[in-house]
Scaffold this active site. Structure first.
Site, PDB file in Angstrom:
ATOM      1  N   SER A 263      37.275 -51.907  -2.954  1.00  0.00           N
ATOM      2  CA  SER A 263      38.066 -51.189  -3.956  1.00  0.00           C
ATOM      3  C   SER A 263      39.498 -51.696  -4.032  1.00  0.00           C
ATOM      4  CB  SER A 263      38.058 -49.689  -3.647  1.00  0.00           C
ATOM      5  OG  SER A 263      36.740 -49.187  -3.617  1.00  0.00           O
ATOM      6  N   HIS A 321      43.937 -48.503  -2.264  1.00  0.00           N
ATOM      7  CA  HIS A 321      43.888 -48.585  -3.721  1.00  0.00           C
ATOM      8  C   HIS A 321      45.274 -48.827  -4.303  1.00  0.00           C
ATOM      9  CE1 HIS A 321      39.887 -46.118  -4.126  1.00  0.00           C
ATOM     10  NE2 HIS A 321      39.788 -47.154  -3.299  1.00  0.00           N
TER      11      HIS A 321
END
Length: 364
Positions: A263, A321
């Site tokens: 991610s 992230h």
């Protein structure tokens, strides 16, 4: 418990026998004396038992007077920022090697382009001369591969690597190795290589499918914008950088624990495309009727991860992230000019090394 019950039962039977042979009060003295002599061993047994009880009491008293040994305290994970020096050096070194290797790879690709062109022409000419087999599986694979865009062909290897690692998670004998090298944790003894390997690691099928779908969707745009060499360098570096940001966040907050997934690197790709093309229209796969601009999508994602990092949400690694998204934004505004456009000295150095090795004069 059963042995104690058996002993108690035998003791009750023995006392019952003695009670039956115990003389009455009107018996004569001779009989009483004789009976006491016969049963005198009972007093000895009582004395011995009393002595043993006294000895056991003394032992218990001595043990109670001895200092009790406390169990060793459970080891606490090291939260010192000094442990992050080695991951920091690894992050800087790996990022430099990634972009340096990408620059050399691009040089070699340009150098062999002419030769590849003639090889393709000769292969097409031979294919026309030879009769083609109907239903040839290899031919179908080549046709499918040629139908893909350059970006899709580039990310195919990344997707295959993620699928392979996902299958390795299902092998019980590899569980310890997977946890050690394919999950990133600042409290682990192994700190550096998991920063890269965890980027290709997924334990949940849904997590892997979602990440690979986003990567596949943005692959054509990002590769057309950067080229496959620069894209791969940025993708691998983003995985390491986002993991290092996660290390810093976990160490600062004390919420130590393992993380895995691509991610962080995919957030870099998403942020780079949205920053370069902010007016592009995007949609969610489950809600294709609702569209929004790429710029607004990037703002919403950054705001969500910032809130998750501040509020301590643990469903995602929001620090990774956010680190990946910020790296993608920084690279579009500054990193491309600072890193990729300054690769010329390294390429010249590599060119001189190649020409000397092949016996050339070293002229560029």
């Amino acid at each position: 418990m059963m042995a104690w019950r058996r002993g108690l039962g035998s003791f009750s039977a023995w006392t019952g026998v003695t009670e039956t042979i115990t003389p009455h009060p009107w018996a004569n003295r001779r009989f009483l004396l004789h009976h006491q002599q016969r049963c005198g061993f009972r007093k000895v047994v009582k004395r011995a038992e009393t002595k043993k009880e006294g000895e056991s009491g003394e032992v218990m008293q001595k043990r109670s007077m001895e200092p009790q040994q406390q169990p060793p305290p459970a080891p606490h994970p090291d939260r010192s920022f000094g442990r992050l020096v080695k991951p920091l050096v690894f992050t800087v070194g790996f990022t430099g090697c990634s972009f340096g290797g990408a620059a050399i790879w691009q040089y070699e690709s340009l150098k062999s382009r002419v030769q590849s062109y003639f090889d393709e022409v000769r292969a097409d000419w031979l294919d026309k001369l030879r009769p083609q087999k109907h239903g040839d599986f290899r031919k179908q694979i080549n046709q499918w591969w040629n139908s893909l865009s350059e970006g899709q062909r580039t990310v195919t290897g990344i997707i295959a690597s993620n699928v392979l690692v996902f299958c390795c998670w299902r092998i019980p004998s590899l569980q310890r190795t997977m946890v050690k090298y394919f999950t990133s944790n600042p409290a682990s003894k192994t700190l550096c290589w998991p920063m890269l390997l965890s980027t290709f690691s997924h334990f949940s099928l849904f997590h892997m499918a979602a990440n690979m779908y986003v990567l596949w969707s943005f692959s054509s745009s990002i590769v057309n914008m950067m080229g496959k060499e620069q894209f791969l360098a940025m993708y691998l570096s983003a995985g390491v950088i986002s993991t290092f940001v996660s290390y810093v966040s976990k160490t600062a907050t004390g919420r130590l624990g393992p993380s895995l997934g691509a991610s962080g690197a995919i957030m870099t790709v998403l942020a780079a495309v949205c920053t370069k093309m902010p007016e592009a229209k995007l949609a969610i796969i489950f809600l294709p009727m609702y569209t929004f601009t790429a710029g607004n999508a990037l703002k919403a994602i950054v705001a969500l991860d910032t809130a998750g990092l501040i509020l301590g949400w643990r469903f995602f690694d929001h620090a990774a992230h956010l680190g990946g998204a910020l790296f993608g934004i920084w690279y579009i505004f500054y990193g491309h000019e600072l890193i990729w456009k300054n690769r010329e000295p390294l390429v010249k150095l590599w060119h001189n090394f190649r020409t000397r090795g092949s016996g050339g004069n070293g002229a560029p």
